[in-house]
Design a protein around this motif. Structure first.
Motif, PDB file in Angstrom:
ATOM      1  N   SER A 153       0.805  -1.086   0.165  1.00 25.75           N
ATOM      2  CA  SER A 153       0.045   0.020  -0.092  1.00 25.75           C
ATOM      3  C   SER A 153       0.856   1.233   0.009  1.00 25.75           C
ATOM      4  O   SER A 153       0.470   2.285  -0.646  1.00 25.75           O
ATOM      5  N   THR A 154       1.838   1.174   0.666  1.00 25.52           N
ATOM      6  CA  THR A 154       2.702   2.415   0.950  1.00 25.52           C
ATOM      7  C   THR A 154       3.459   2.633  -0.454  1.00 25.52           C
ATOM      8  O   THR A 154       3.770   3.685  -1.033  1.00 25.52           O
ATOM      9  N   ARG A 155       3.912   1.540  -1.276  1.00 20.86           N
ATOM     10  CA  ARG A 155       4.542   1.704  -2.543  1.00 20.86           C
ATOM     11  C   ARG A 155       3.709   2.193  -3.449  1.00 20.86           C
ATOM     12  O   ARG A 155       3.724   3.191  -4.300  1.00 20.86           O
ATOM     13  N   GLU A 156       2.148   1.572  -3.636  1.00 18.93           N
ATOM     14  CA  GLU A 156       1.322   1.970  -4.625  1.00 18.93           C
ATOM     15  C   GLU A 156       1.001   3.573  -4.085  1.00 18.93           C
ATOM     16  O   GLU A 156       0.752   4.398  -5.168  1.00 18.93           O
ATOM     17  N   THR A 157       1.005   3.966  -2.934  1.00 20.08           N
ATOM     18  CA  THR A 157       0.478   5.244  -2.585  1.00 20.08           C
ATOM     19  C   THR A 157       1.877   6.232  -3.223  1.00 20.08           C
ATOM     20  O   THR A 157       1.499   7.526  -3.763  1.00 20.08           O
ATOM     21  N   ALA A 158       2.917   5.842  -3.103  1.00 19.02           N
ATOM     22  CA  ALA A 158       3.999   6.540  -3.599  1.00 19.02           C
ATOM     23  C   ALA A 158       3.885   6.646  -5.181  1.00 19.02           C
ATOM     24  O   ALA A 158       4.378   7.650  -5.667  1.00 19.02           O
ATOM     25  N   ARG A 159       3.652   5.747  -5.877  1.00 17.03           N
ATOM     26  CA  ARG A 159       3.388   5.488  -7.277  1.00 17.03           C
ATOM     27  C   ARG A 159       2.317   6.710  -7.686  1.00 17.03           C
ATOM     28  O   ARG A 159       2.485   7.186  -8.793  1.00 17.03           O
ATOM     29  N   ARG A 160       1.292   6.493  -7.106  1.00 18.65           N
ATOM     30  CA  ARG A 160       0.016   7.531  -7.284  1.00 18.65           C
ATOM     31  C   ARG A 160       0.511   8.999  -6.923  1.00 18.65           C
ATOM     32  O   ARG A 160      -0.068   9.834  -7.855  1.00 18.65           O
ATOM     33  N   VAL A 161       1.462   9.127  -6.219  1.00 15.52           N
ATOM     34  CA  VAL A 161       1.701  10.364  -5.916  1.00 15.52           C
ATOM     35  C   VAL A 161       2.623  10.946  -7.052  1.00 15.52           C
ATOM     36  O   VAL A 161       2.469  11.958  -7.604  1.00 15.52           O
ATOM     37  N   GLN A 162       3.620  10.144  -7.593  1.00 13.38           N
ATOM     38  CA  GLN A 162       4.340  10.249  -8.788  1.00 13.38           C
ATOM     39  C   GLN A 162       3.700  10.663  -9.890  1.00 13.38           C
ATOM     40  O   GLN A 162       3.825  11.332 -10.673  1.00 13.38           O
ATOM     41  N   THR A 168       8.183   7.209 -26.590  1.00 14.92           N
ATOM     42  CA  THR A 168       7.385   7.217 -25.358  1.00 14.92           C
ATOM     43  C   THR A 168       7.478   8.466 -24.749  1.00 14.92           C
ATOM     44  O   THR A 168       8.791   9.037 -24.463  1.00 14.92           O
ATOM     45  N   PRO A 169       6.424   9.536 -24.850  1.00  8.03           N
ATOM     46  CA  PRO A 169       6.457  10.805 -24.626  1.00  8.03           C
ATOM     47  C   PRO A 169       7.011  11.087 -22.909  1.00  8.03           C
ATOM     48  O   PRO A 169       6.340  10.396 -22.330  1.00  8.03           O
ATOM     49  N   PRO A 170       7.975  11.709 -22.657  1.00  9.23           N
ATOM     50  CA  PRO A 170       8.451  11.756 -21.180  1.00  9.23           C
ATOM     51  C   PRO A 170       7.470  12.317 -20.220  1.00  9.23           C
ATOM     52  O   PRO A 170       6.829  13.273 -20.536  1.00  9.23           O
ATOM     53  N   GLY A 171       7.398  11.711 -19.231  1.00  9.35           N
ATOM     54  CA  GLY A 171       6.541  12.177 -18.035  1.00  9.35           C
ATOM     55  C   GLY A 171       4.941  11.625 -18.484  1.00  9.35           C
ATOM     56  O   GLY A 171       4.255  12.176 -17.853  1.00  9.35           O
ATOM     57  N   PHE A 172       4.602  10.772 -19.369  1.00  9.61           N
ATOM     58  CA  PHE A 172       3.576  10.279 -19.690  1.00  9.61           C
ATOM     59  C   PHE A 172       3.290   8.769 -19.374  1.00  9.61           C
ATOM     60  O   PHE A 172       2.309   8.301 -19.983  1.00  9.61           O
ATOM     61  N   HIS A 173       4.257   8.059 -18.520  1.00  6.05           N
ATOM     62  CA  HIS A 173       3.786   6.897 -18.258  1.00  6.05           C
ATOM     63  C   HIS A 173       3.679   6.964 -16.749  1.00  6.05           C
ATOM     64  O   HIS A 173       4.557   7.304 -16.113  1.00  6.05           O
ATOM     65  N   CYS A 174       2.281   6.492 -16.154  1.00  5.17           N
ATOM     66  CA  CYS A 174       2.068   6.248 -14.662  1.00  5.17           C
ATOM     67  C   CYS A 174       3.034   4.963 -14.130  1.00  5.17           C
ATOM     68  O   CYS A 174       2.752   3.951 -14.654  1.00  5.17           O
ATOM     69  N   PRO A 175       3.666   5.226 -13.109  1.00 12.85           N
ATOM     70  CA  PRO A 175       4.598   3.837 -12.506  1.00 12.85           C
ATOM     71  C   PRO A 175       3.555   2.755 -11.970  1.00 12.85           C
ATOM     72  O   PRO A 175       3.913   1.687 -11.859  1.00 12.85           O
ATOM     73  N   SER A 176       2.187   3.131 -11.754  1.00 14.09           N
ATOM     74  CA  SER A 176       1.544   2.127 -11.413  1.00 14.09           C
ATOM     75  C   SER A 176       1.041   1.048 -12.477  1.00 14.09           C
ATOM     76  O   SER A 176       0.418   0.052 -12.234  1.00 14.09           O
ATOM     77  N   ASP A 177       1.108   1.625 -13.837  1.00 16.23           N
ATOM     78  CA  ASP A 177       0.742   0.585 -14.960  1.00 16.23           C
ATOM     79  C   ASP A 177       1.913  -0.368 -15.101  1.00 16.23           C
ATOM     80  O   ASP A 177       2.934   0.053 -15.285  1.00 16.23           O
ATOM     81  N   PRO A 178       1.758  -1.732 -14.871  1.00 14.55           N
ATOM     82  CA  PRO A 178       2.517  -2.852 -15.050  1.00 14.55           C
ATOM     83  C   PRO A 178       2.988  -2.894 -16.403  1.00 14.55           C
ATOM     84  O   PRO A 178       4.328  -3.405 -16.592  1.00 14.55           O
ATOM     85  N   ALA A 179       2.689  -2.282 -17.567  1.00 19.68           N
ATOM     86  CA  ALA A 179       3.078  -2.445 -18.797  1.00 19.68           C
ATOM     87  C   ALA A 179       4.447  -1.628 -18.875  1.00 19.68           C
ATOM     88  O   ALA A 179       4.306  -0.427 -18.433  1.00 19.68           O
ATOM     89  N   PRO A 180       5.324  -2.077 -19.898  1.00 16.89           N
ATOM     90  CA  PRO A 180       6.267  -1.237 -20.011  1.00 16.89           C
ATOM     91  C   PRO A 180       6.008   0.251 -20.876  1.00 16.89           C
ATOM     92  O   PRO A 180       4.926   0.262 -21.514  1.00 16.89           O
ATOM     93  N   ALA A 181       6.656   1.256 -20.665  1.00 13.53           N
ATOM     94  CA  ALA A 181       6.377   2.297 -21.301  1.00 13.53           C
ATOM     95  C   ALA A 181       7.074   2.487 -22.610  1.00 13.53           C
ATOM     96  O   ALA A 181       8.369   3.076 -22.869  1.00 13.53           O
ATOM     97  N   VAL A 182       6.474   1.847 -23.769  1.00 11.65           N
ATOM     98  CA  VAL A 182       6.888   1.992 -25.061  1.00 11.65           C
ATOM     99  C   VAL A 182       5.726   2.413 -25.757  1.00 11.65           C
ATOM    100  O   VAL A 182       4.961   1.669 -26.275  1.00 11.65           O
TER     101      VAL A 182
END
Length: 343
Positions: free
Chosen positions: A49-58, A137-151
């Motif tokens: 939960s803490t990690r997901e909170t950090a990802r959501r904040v990012q 991949t446009p920089p800053g347009f990939h949410c880290p909560s998404d498990p798919a690679p940013a491609v």
């Protein structure tokens, strides 16, 4: 007396039986394993939960930067970006925003590849420059909560309104120029948002397409694809009918409910068509994306969504960010209400 007592204790100690303790018993081992299991069960969810909170904040911080760039674009041009940047409806609001995000070199590379050579890949039969463009991949347009690679995808899509009835797009992002008869074009300024900037979502998260190295869809969630609907709306479409039918698609993989359309949903992040870089604002977050059988409506009913539990990050036109619950009550879907939020 004391010395005699010490001597007696020493003799008794020497006569005591001695056992070898080179290990632990099975009972002790089971107790240790049980304790470790309990600790893992208690602390692992908290860590996750803490990690997901950090990802959501990012993820939210990235969207705030997009909001700052949108405000700077509007201050410079007098309006928000259009869905498209030329008459061919290719290259879009994300591309237009790159220089305002400090990504001028990336923007120049995109323009170079889009208007590049006509050299064709002998194996895949497509332009090589398009292949290279799809890998960016446009920089800053990939949410880290998404498990798919940013491609070659985007986790954030622009609000294109409620529906393309008669191609009358009523969202913040519209095509800049007329293409066919009856089409209502026009870029949007902040003054034109009559419902108020703080009440209007301009960008939301969505669950984009996830493909493998052969460009085949990876089915980790049914929300990554567009579901065909077995209905035939009248010319111009019936939004309420399409919405209600789309809500019937189960959240688990349907066995016999229409079929999947493995295209769009961020596949070409630089494209201007709905489903590439914009979504429709007619459903609550985390619902399915659907497409009627008859193409009487413009594009698909693509929805907002995320991998955050319970909702999505929504960026509003005034730049503030809010986490929007997936259970929020639907707002009216009338086209005479030009701009809508989920409120």
């Amino acid at each position: 007396m004391q010395r005699k007592l010490q001597t007696t204790l020493k003799v008794l100690y020497q006569k005591m039986p001695r056992t070898s303790r080179n290990g632990i018993s099975q009972v002790e081992l089971l107790i240790v394993i049980a304790v470790i299991g309990i600790l893992v069960a208690v602390f692992l969810p908290a860590v996750q939960s803490t990690r997901e909170t950090a990802r959501r904040v990012q993820c939210g911080n990235q969207m705030r930067q997009i909001g700052v760039a949108l405000a700077a674009f509007e201050a410079s041009h007098g309006h928000f970006p259009a869905r498209d940047t030329n008459e061919r409806s290719a290259l879009n609001w994300i591309s237009s925003l790159m220089p305002f995000l400090g990504q001028t070199a990336f923007y120049d590379r995109v323009i170079e590849l889009y208007g590049g050579s006509a050299e064709v890949d002998p194996v895949e039969g497509v332009r090589l420059d398009y292949n290279r463009l799809n890998q960016l991949t446009p920089p800053g347009f990939h949410c880290p909560s998404d498990p798919a690679p940013a491609v070659g995808t985007t986790s954030y899509a622009g609000n294109s309104g409620t529906w393309g009835l008669h191609f009358q797009h009523d969202g913040v992002f519209r095509f800049a120029k007329p293409i066919w008869l009856g089409y209502r074009p026009g870029v949007v300024s902040s003054e034109a948002i009559v419902d108020g900037l703080s009440n209007t979502v301009i960008v939301s998260e969505w669950v984009h397409r996830h493909t493998d190295h052969r460009w085949q869809s990876v089915p980790d969630t049914p929300r990554r694809v567009i579901w065909k609907l077995p209905i035939y709306p009248a010319q111009g479409g019936d939004l309420d009918m399409v919405v209600e039918e789309c809500l019937q698609v189960p959240k688990s993989w349907p066995a016999r409910y229409g079929w999947r359309e493995n295209s769009r949903l961020g596949e070409h992040w630089y494209g201007a068509s709905n489903g590439y870089s914009t979504y429709y604002h007619a459903l609550q977050p985390n619902r399915m994306s659907c497409d009627p059988v008859i193409g009487a409506v413009d594009g698909n009913l693509t929805t907002a969504g995320s991998f955050h539990p319970g909702g999505v990050n929504g960026l509003f036109a005034d730049g503030h960010l809010m986490f929007v619950s997936e259970n929020i009550v639907k707002c009216p879907r009338s086209l005479n209400q030009a701009y809508e939020s989920w409120g």
